[in-house]
Design a protein around this motif. Structure first.
Motif, PDB file in Angstrom:
ATOM      1  N   ARG A   2      -3.030  52.846  60.512  1.00  0.00           N
ATOM      2  CA  ARG A   2      -3.330  51.532  61.066  1.00  0.00           C
ATOM      3  C   ARG A   2      -4.648  50.991  60.510  1.00  0.00           C
ATOM      4  O   ARG A   2      -4.776  49.825  60.164  1.00  0.00           O
ATOM      5  CB  ARG A   2      -3.380  51.595  62.593  1.00  0.00           C
ATOM      6  N   GLU A  32       0.245  51.136  67.967  1.00  0.00           N
ATOM      7  CA  GLU A  32      -0.172  49.807  68.416  1.00  0.00           C
ATOM      8  C   GLU A  32       1.076  48.958  68.568  1.00  0.00           C
ATOM      9  O   GLU A  32       1.870  48.868  67.630  1.00  0.00           O
ATOM     10  CB  GLU A  32      -1.110  49.210  67.379  1.00  0.00           C
ATOM     11  N   TYR A  33       1.253  48.347  69.717  1.00  0.00           N
ATOM     12  CA  TYR A  33       2.517  47.695  70.035  1.00  0.00           C
ATOM     13  C   TYR A  33       2.278  46.272  70.518  1.00  0.00           C
ATOM     14  O   TYR A  33       1.334  46.003  71.258  1.00  0.00           O
ATOM     15  CB  TYR A  33       3.270  48.484  71.113  1.00  0.00           C
ATOM     16  N   ARG A  34       3.182  45.417  70.093  1.00  0.00           N
ATOM     17  CA  ARG A  34       3.133  44.028  70.544  1.00  0.00           C
ATOM     18  C   ARG A  34       4.098  43.889  71.716  1.00  0.00           C
ATOM     19  O   ARG A  34       5.288  44.203  71.589  1.00  0.00           O
ATOM     20  CB  ARG A  34       3.551  43.114  69.385  1.00  0.00           C
ATOM     21  N   LEU A  35       3.598  43.436  72.850  1.00  0.00           N
ATOM     22  CA  LEU A  35       4.441  43.234  74.032  1.00  0.00           C
ATOM     23  C   LEU A  35       4.892  41.775  74.078  1.00  0.00           C
ATOM     24  O   LEU A  35       4.314  40.924  73.409  1.00  0.00           O
ATOM     25  CB  LEU A  35       3.665  43.588  75.303  1.00  0.00           C
ATOM     26  N   LEU A  55       6.331  55.373  73.753  1.00  0.00           N
ATOM     27  CA  LEU A  55       5.250  54.968  72.865  1.00  0.00           C
ATOM     28  C   LEU A  55       4.477  56.198  72.388  1.00  0.00           C
ATOM     29  O   LEU A  55       4.384  57.204  73.081  1.00  0.00           O
ATOM     30  CB  LEU A  55       4.324  53.986  73.584  1.00  0.00           C
ATOM     31  N   LYS A  87      -1.212  42.804  73.153  1.00  0.00           N
ATOM     32  CA  LYS A  87      -1.121  43.946  72.244  1.00  0.00           C
ATOM     33  C   LYS A  87      -1.579  45.178  73.017  1.00  0.00           C
ATOM     34  O   LYS A  87      -2.572  45.136  73.737  1.00  0.00           O
ATOM     35  CB  LYS A  87      -2.005  43.712  71.026  1.00  0.00           C
TER      36      LYS A  87
END
Lengths: 374, 197
Positions: B160, B46-49, B41, B104
């Motif tokens: 973002r 920004e990541y969606r789990l 990462l 998130k």
């Protein structure tokens, strides 16, 4: 004035470029991207017998006082759990104690406004001194329970909190038991390894147990009870050859199979019980033919270098009615239908012996059956 | 609340009781064991789990809070709870009910590169005073933050921000267009006249 035109154009150009790249990066969900993850689906479920406990009235400096009632922790799932617990600092009106998980006491270096909170067995044996972070308490099997008693050592005399009701939390936390990752030996897709894998799957001679089937057509299961010991089938493989499918990591393997039972196999079809003897030499063709695909694959990432062989598309052909003989009674002498219904089962079983995943043996240069690859 | 004997107060006693120690019918369940992020990462990303499910296997309606916690003495870095956004962050489930929770993960621009682990999952909300006992269930989350230049992280955060606030870049585009017009008008003169006959 003319000299300023270059920088101004550069700034405008970079702004345009920035906006262009920004718009290209827009996604449907405000710039958030999905992380590439590996997820293990397994439920962790925990239930407690009590949501609060009491330590009663204690003096400052009280040591290792038990709380009531005991706390029974139940794993309400089927899978095993790893159980953790943590505590919090204690708070009262105008009073605050810091949770301390060391072995210090008021006699030595615990100091003021610090306290101990722990868990013990009902008999008083310490399990863990709690801190504000999760401490592992141990494993809890599916549907199992454990009962623990909270124990407290109050803050030393002179601390805040005298006459106050102090509040704190004990938090149990359950996670699934972490299964160690499966690490397989490297197994390059070479002709040498393909030949070795084929020789492992189809050795010159190997004896196999005939598994009991206690439903439908009973096999090795007399009166509903699996035979003990199980009857065995001997398979002798010759002419084992593997040819690579061009531009793939797959080999087509073939062999000639000589098959014979080492003990008669009891079987029951339509209420008729006979003993079956198999001998491939009794048929018009004295052997069976076996073929299989040997696929060099990689676990867990299919794109990584190959590390196991999957034997698939196994076919055994050439089984004839004459290869089987029946004994056991008058009805068995005329039970050709019996034979024709048993042959598919026999073929399926021989194919099952050969099919499967094989891995490099870490302890030698040979092969072993792979562990179950999730 | 129990009455405290005055003599006890005089001796500096401490009261650690719960209003009513009771048997509980509260329980908690999560349907994910581990979440291992395979990719590295990026700071500023920004990541969606994966969504995980929370279920109430107990015998009474129960409120849960989604929490982030750590294992004592863990070697890996600890991602602060502020990096996580759970939707919903709190939930109340009837007996046998379940609900998915979206997660998130926002890596700040100045995040320390390295391996991170945390336990994320539902914790029963405690609603009393005294010595409370709670339960939670968690998935083990692990991920790696890769080193990144400050410039890269700045641009990622900027992108973002712009993607979440489209009016900003639309406005900037308008300002830019006006600026270009102003520049052209200032540097070039265009006059339209009728061609003499």
């Amino acid at each position: 004035m003319q000299r300023k035109r270059g920088p101004v154009l550069a700034v405008i150009g970079s702004m345009v470029g920035l906006l262009a790249s920004t718009t290209a990066g827009f996604s449907a969900d405000n710039g958030t991207v999905d992380a590439e993850v590996t997820v293990a689906q397994a439920a962790a479920c925990i239930e407690l017998s009590a949501s609060s406990i009491s330590f009663g009235i204690l003096a400052l400096g009280a040591e290792d006082a038990p709380g009531t009632p005991g706390i029974t922790v139940t794993n309400c799932g089927d899978a095993g759990l790893t159980l953790f617990a943590s505590g919090t600092d204690a708070a009262g009106q105008g009073a605050a104690w810091t949770l301390d998980d060391t072995a210090t006491t008021c006699v030595d270096t615990l100091g003021l406004d610090a306290y101990h909170l722990g868990l013990a067995t009902p008999a008083g044996a310490a399990i863990a001194a709690l801190s504000t972070e999760n401490k592992e308490l141990g494993a809890l099997d599916g549907a199992a329970t454990t009962t623990q008693v909270a124990r407290i050592s109050t803050a030393c005399p002179g601390s805040t909190g005298a006459g106050q009701s102090m509040s704190m939390h004990i938090n149990y936390l359950a996670t699934n038991v972490v299964v160690p990752p499966i690490v397989l030996e490297a197994l390059p897709a070479t002709q040498e390894n393909a030949d070795a894998a084929a020789a492992y799957l189809l050795p010159a001679s190997k004896d196999y147990d005939v598994p009991a089937t206690c439903s439908g057509n009973f096999v090795a299961c007399t009166g509903g009870v699996p035979s003990n010991p199980l009857p065995q089938l001997q398979i002798q493989a010759t002419n084992v050859a593997s040819v690579q499918v061009p531009a793939t990591t797959r080999w087509n393997t073939s062999a000639t199979l000589g098959v014979a039972t080492l003990q008669p196999i009891p079987a029951t079809v339509s209420g008729v019980t006979c003993n079956i003897t198999v001998n491939s030499a009794n048929g018009a063709q004295t052997t069976f033919a076996g073929t299989a695909d040997l696929n060099f694959q990689s676990y867990p990432d299919p794109l990584d270098p190959t590390n196991y062989v999957a034997a698939t598309n196994v076919n055994v052909t050439g089984v004839e009615s004459a290869d089987l003989s029946l004994t056991g009674g008058f009805a068995c002498d005329f039970a050709d239908a019996f034979k024709s219904s048993f042959i598919p089962q026999l073929v399926d079983q021989m194919e099952a012996y050969i099919a499967g995943n094989i891995c490099g043996d870490p302890a030698s240069t040979g092969f072993i059956p792979c562990p179950i690859l999730p | 609340m129990r009455r405290i004997a005055p003599s006890a107060l005089a001796l500096g006693a401490v009261l650690i009781v719960s209003a009513a120690p009771v048997d509980a019918g509260k329980a908690v369940s999560i349907d994910v064991g581990t979440i291992s992020v395979r990719e590295q990462l990026v700071p500023g990303g920004e990541y969606r789990l994966p969504t995980f499910g929370v279920r109430n296997p107990g015998t009474e309606s129960t409120s849960y809070q989604i929490t982030v916690s750590y294992i004592d003495d863990q070697a890996a870095l600890r991602p602060p709870a502020a990096w996580f956004t759970f939707d919903p962050a709190t939930l109340t489930l009837g007996v046998g009910e379940s609900r998915p929770v979206a997660t998130k993960l926002t890596i700040p621009a100045d995040a320390e590169p390295g391996d991170y682990t945390a336990l994320i999952g539902p914790q029963i909300v405690a609603d009393g005073t005294g010595a409370q006992v709670g339960a939670g269930a968690a998935a083990r989350l692990s991920f790696t933050v890769q080193p990144s230049s400050a410039l890269d992280a700045f641009f990622r955060q900027l992108f973002r921000f712009l993607s979440e606030n489209p009016w900003v870049w639309i406005g900037a585009l308008l300002v830019l267009a006006l600026g270009v017009l102003w520049f052209l008008r200032r540097r070039f003169s265009i006059s339209v006249t009728r061609r003499p006959e």
